[in-house]
Design an enzyme around this catalytic site. Structure first.
Site, PDB file in Angstrom:
ATOM      1  CG  ASN A   9      -1.743   1.246   1.429  1.00 38.73           C
ATOM      2  OD1 ASN A   9      -1.836   2.084   0.490  1.00 38.73           O
ATOM      3  ND2 ASN A   9      -2.302   1.349   2.544  1.00 38.73           N
ATOM      4  CD1 TRP A  10       3.627   1.070  -2.255  1.00 35.68           C
ATOM      5  CD2 TRP A  10       4.030   2.073  -4.471  1.00 35.68           C
ATOM      6  NE1 TRP A  10       4.516   0.306  -3.596  1.00 35.68           N
ATOM      7  CE2 TRP A  10       4.756   0.819  -4.606  1.00 35.68           C
ATOM      8  CE3 TRP A  10       3.614   2.831  -5.961  1.00 35.68           C
ATOM      9  CZ2 TRP A  10       5.436   0.552  -5.615  1.00 35.68           C
ATOM     10  CZ3 TRP A  10       4.488   2.276  -6.925  1.00 35.68           C
ATOM     11  CH2 TRP A  10       5.230   1.387  -6.837  1.00 35.68           C
ATOM     12  CE  LYS A  11      -0.177   3.271   4.859  1.00 41.54           C
ATOM     13  NZ  LYS A  11      -0.004   3.318   6.321  1.00 41.54           N
ATOM     14  CG  HIS A  96      -5.636   2.063   5.164  1.00 41.51           C
ATOM     15  ND1 HIS A  96      -5.504   2.769   6.189  1.00 41.51           N
ATOM     16  CD2 HIS A  96      -4.871   0.949   4.978  1.00 41.51           C
ATOM     17  CE1 HIS A  96      -4.089   2.308   6.731  1.00 41.51           C
ATOM     18  NE2 HIS A  96      -3.890   1.429   5.898  1.00 41.51           N
ATOM     19  CD  GLU A  98      -3.036   5.669   6.782  1.00 44.07           C
ATOM     20  OE1 GLU A  98      -2.996   5.494   5.505  1.00 44.07           O
ATOM     21  OE2 GLU A  98      -2.051   5.086   7.392  1.00 44.07           O
ATOM     22  CD  GLU A 168      -3.670  -2.838   7.145  1.00 43.34           C
ATOM     23  OE1 GLU A 168      -2.488  -2.833   6.502  1.00 43.34           O
ATOM     24  OE2 GLU A 168      -4.297  -1.506   6.920  1.00 43.34           O
ATOM     25  N   GLY A 174       2.424   1.957  10.970  1.00 46.21           N
ATOM     26  CA  GLY A 174       3.365   3.247  10.718  1.00 46.21           C
ATOM     27  C   GLY A 174       4.081   3.275  12.196  1.00 46.21           C
ATOM     28  CB  SER A 214       5.046  -2.560  11.992  1.00 44.98           C
ATOM     29  OG  SER A 214       4.697  -0.871  12.208  1.00 44.98           O
TER      30      SER A 214
HETATM   31  P1  PGA Z   1       2.931  -0.030   7.769  1.00 45.60           P
HETATM   32  O1  PGA Z   1       1.255   0.395   7.114  1.00 45.60           O
HETATM   33  O2  PGA Z   1       3.444  -1.268   7.135  1.00 45.60           O
HETATM   34  O3  PGA Z   1       3.626   1.189   7.425  1.00 45.60           O
HETATM   35  O4  PGA Z   1       2.540  -0.268   9.168  1.00 45.60           O
HETATM   36  C1  PGA Z   1       0.390  -0.739   6.780  1.00 45.60           C
HETATM   37  C2  PGA Z   1      -0.915  -0.119   6.371  1.00 45.60           C
HETATM   38  O5  PGA Z   1      -1.223   1.094   6.457  1.00 45.60           O
HETATM   39  O6  PGA Z   1      -1.287  -0.648   5.369  1.00 45.60           O
END
Ligand code: PGA
Length: 253
Positions: A9-11, A96, A98, A168, A174, A214
């Site tokens: 996931n490149w966000k 997600h 976020e 998640e 993150g 992570s």
């Molecule tokens: P992360 O993000 O690997 O940087 O913790 C995972 C995600 O948000 O899908």
């Protein structure tokens, strides 16, 4: 046998040029990865170019979000799932944390997006996960169950093979703080039980459940060794071709 899925996931990172550069660097590094499906999710603006440049490779492309609407129409700023299909994406990440936290996505919106995605021929990667406060209060399972049933109700049996669930935990995203393989396994097994109750045992056995939060080259092996962990949704460590390739080419430990 559930085929593992490793998704990056490149966000909201990378220009078109940078996305292409990373995708092309990744291509030879994962060319022999037949043990899993390899997916990357660049920003919308880079999708078409990345798909075109990856033509003939084993890397599939996902959108990071889509509209709740199936048809085109007056929805400024939205992208319909069929438009993701149109540029060659085969998957879409939905719900997600976020988006739930910062863009107020509710379970109802997640459900509508999942249904729109499936009816447009995409596979939906639906994310669930509790916050640290919820885990500390002992409500993690109830929260995840609510997200699962809220996001996945109303699906027909034939829709279910177009669903992937990503667990998640918000406190692990993150932060560098991964759930232990045992913590993740426990929740994955719970998710499979909830899915079996809502649908069927066979559908639950076939469901791919990814862990996210992570995931790094040095912890992926222990996570993948768990019975109910069928892959990873990777944020930070997917932004560089070499670290993502190491995750794709994991060995169970
Ligand atoms: P992360 O993000 O690997 O940087 O913790 C995972 C995600 O948000 O899908």
């Amino acid at each position: 046998m559930r085929k593992p899925v490793i998704a990056g996931n490149w966000k909201m990172y990378k220009t078109v040029g940078e996305s292409v550069q990373t995708a092309l660097a990744l291509k030879p590094l994962v060319a022999n990865a037949n043990h899993c499906e390899v997916i990357i999710a660049p920003v919308f603006t880079a999708l078409k170019t990345v798909v075109d440049r990856l033509d003939g490779s084993n890397i599939k492309v996902a959108g990071q979000n889509c509209s709740t609407e199936v048809e085109e129409g007056a929805h400024t700023g939205e992208i319909a799932p069929f438009m993701l299909r149109d540029v060659g994406a085969a998957y879409v990440i939905i719900g997600h944390s976020e988006r739930r936290q910062h863009y107020s996505e509710t379970d109802t919106m997640v459900r509508r997006k999942v249904q729109a995605a499936i009816s447009s021929g995409l596979t939906a990667i639906m994310c669930v996960g509790e916050s640290l406060g919820q885990r500390d209060q002992g409500t993690a399972e109830a929260v995840v169950k609510g997200q699962l049933t809220g996001g996945l109700s109303g699906l027909t049996a034939s829709d279910l093979d177009r669903i992937i669930v990503a667990y998640e935990p918000v406190w692990a995203i993150g932060t560098g703080r991964t759930a232990t393989p045992e913590q993740a396994q426990e929740m994955h097994a719970f998710i499979r039980r909830v899915f079996a109750e809502g649908h069927s045992r066979d559908a639950a056995q076939a469901l791919r459940i990814l862990y996210g939060g992570s995931v790094k080259p040095d912890n992926v092996g222990a996570l993948m060794a768990q019975e109910d962990i069928d892959g990873a949704l990777v944020g930070g460590a997917s932004l560089k071709a070499d670290s993502f390739a190491q995750i794709v080419n994991y060995r169970e430990s």
